[in-house]
Scaffold this motif. Sequence first.
Motif, PDB file in Angstrom:
ATOM      1  N   HIS A   5      -3.625  -3.821  -0.588  1.00 45.13           N
ATOM      2  CA  HIS A   5      -2.175  -4.010  -0.500  1.00 45.13           C
ATOM      3  C   HIS A   5      -1.557  -2.932  -1.381  1.00 45.13           C
ATOM      4  N   THR A   6      -1.020  -1.912  -0.746  1.00 43.38           N
ATOM      5  CA  THR A   6      -0.541  -0.763  -1.504  1.00 43.38           C
ATOM      6  C   THR A   6       0.785  -0.289  -0.922  1.00 43.38           C
ATOM      7  N   THR A   7       1.199   0.912  -1.267  1.00 43.49           N
ATOM      8  CA  THR A   7       2.507   1.406  -0.842  1.00 43.49           C
ATOM      9  C   THR A   7       2.458   1.930   0.588  1.00 43.49           C
ATOM     10  N   GLU A   8       3.633   2.067   1.164  1.00 45.33           N
ATOM     11  CA  GLU A   8       3.732   2.534   2.542  1.00 45.33           C
ATOM     12  C   GLU A   8       3.142   3.933   2.695  1.00 45.33           C
ATOM     13  N   GLU A   9       3.248   4.740   1.652  1.00 46.69           N
ATOM     14  CA  GLU A   9       2.739   6.115   1.721  1.00 46.69           C
ATOM     15  C   GLU A   9       1.218   6.155   1.845  1.00 46.69           C
ATOM     16  N   TYR A  10       0.535   5.279   1.123  1.00 44.74           N
ATOM     17  CA  TYR A  10      -0.921   5.372   1.039  1.00 44.74           C
ATOM     18  C   TYR A  10      -1.661   4.397   1.955  1.00 44.74           C
TER      19      TYR A  10
END
Length: 453
Positions: free
Chosen positions: A239-244
């Motif tokens: 669960h990470t950022t939209e970029e990664y």
Amino acid sequence: MPDPGLIPQSGLPSAAAHFGAYVLANAQAHATADLDAMPAMPAMPAMPDLPDLPGVPAVPGIAAGAVVPADVPVPVRAPAGGADSFGDPGVLDRILRGPSGLGTAGLYLTEDREAEPVAESAPSPTVPGNPVPGLYHHPVAEPDPARVEEVSRRIKAWALEEVELYPEEWEEQFDGFSVGRYMVACHPDAPTVEHLMLATRLMVAENAVDDCYCEDHGGSPIGLGGRLLLAHTALDPLHTTEEYQPHWAESLHSDAPRRAYRSAMEYFVRQSSPSQADRFRHDMARLHLGYLAEAAWAETDHVPEVWEYLAMRQFNNFRPCPTITDTVGGYELPADLHALPAMQRVIALAANATTIVNDLYSYTKELASPGRHLNLPVVIADREGISDRDAYLKAVEVHNDLMHGFETEAAALALACPVPSVLRFLRGVAAWVDGNHYWHQTNTYRYSLPDFW
């Protein structure tokens, strides 16, 4: 893997009511094992009964796997080890009593259902291969050949077409593993072939990680931690950022072990409850921790003490397999009952015993492989200064002690907590233990016994 849906923001009372309805709906669906929504499966012969486990009684008047109605009194007795076997003495009583107070009456599931009859079959008097002399085990009936054939066909199609698991030159090894026969023997109460496939895909994926990251097909202890961590995210999503996020999602297709983990887990979460899926993730983290301990010893050429080896084997073992026996059986052991210290001890003892079975049957295979492989006979011989033969025979005794401990603890838990889902789960774990031995004994493609008798 799909992201879980979010509960809409609202006032506390309405949010609580929404959540309660969601939990109740899911509990009802899993408790009644409603298979109508599943794709139609080809008709299969009736399944054999689960094996008798010494000391584990049936519950009179309640079908196996049924939910106990709220008005049925459930006797509660302390296990042989006393109240401490459950931790807090009041925990078991609270779990069996269920929720109370204003508005909780509707949380009791009262619908019962009749279990479909299953065919009784006596264990086959002769099976391929020879059991380890002196090894305590229970013979099992030959697994249903129609199911074995269908599971074998489906798993090979999945491995080749869906996840591109292995190159053509590995086909003989894949076939020789006989995973269809393995899983049908271990899960005799699976209601459909698709339920069996849940366990079969996960088994194949776990072995792909072991072979390609740790063992025979390019595995190495060097850098293992990083590979396992990234593979574990195929089971326990990042669960990470939209970029990664896209970079991580793309990585799940980068090698065969991760492709297999991702696909097998996607199938599993569609059929399991959130609690069952999280339980499996936890046990896979245990497994990966065991891989890392063994790899660390390999890097430093360290031979552990016998008790240290057994500690490692409590993590690097078969535990993820029997822990999903309820999902494969089409029902759910409630999370509170699964988490009981007494249940955890039963599962651990069963997994430890089955793993020593692997040490014993794979002994000559590992001796013939490049490098030094740690297994229980090797560690006993090194640390206790005895012959290879005496060390092997002592390892048989260790296995037998673990098996007797498993059966004793399972019987005590069954008497203390005779809830149908508990009894069925205990019998399911016992079936897995027996099926695991059957597969090791009969898989003469992979295993042969040492000449110690």
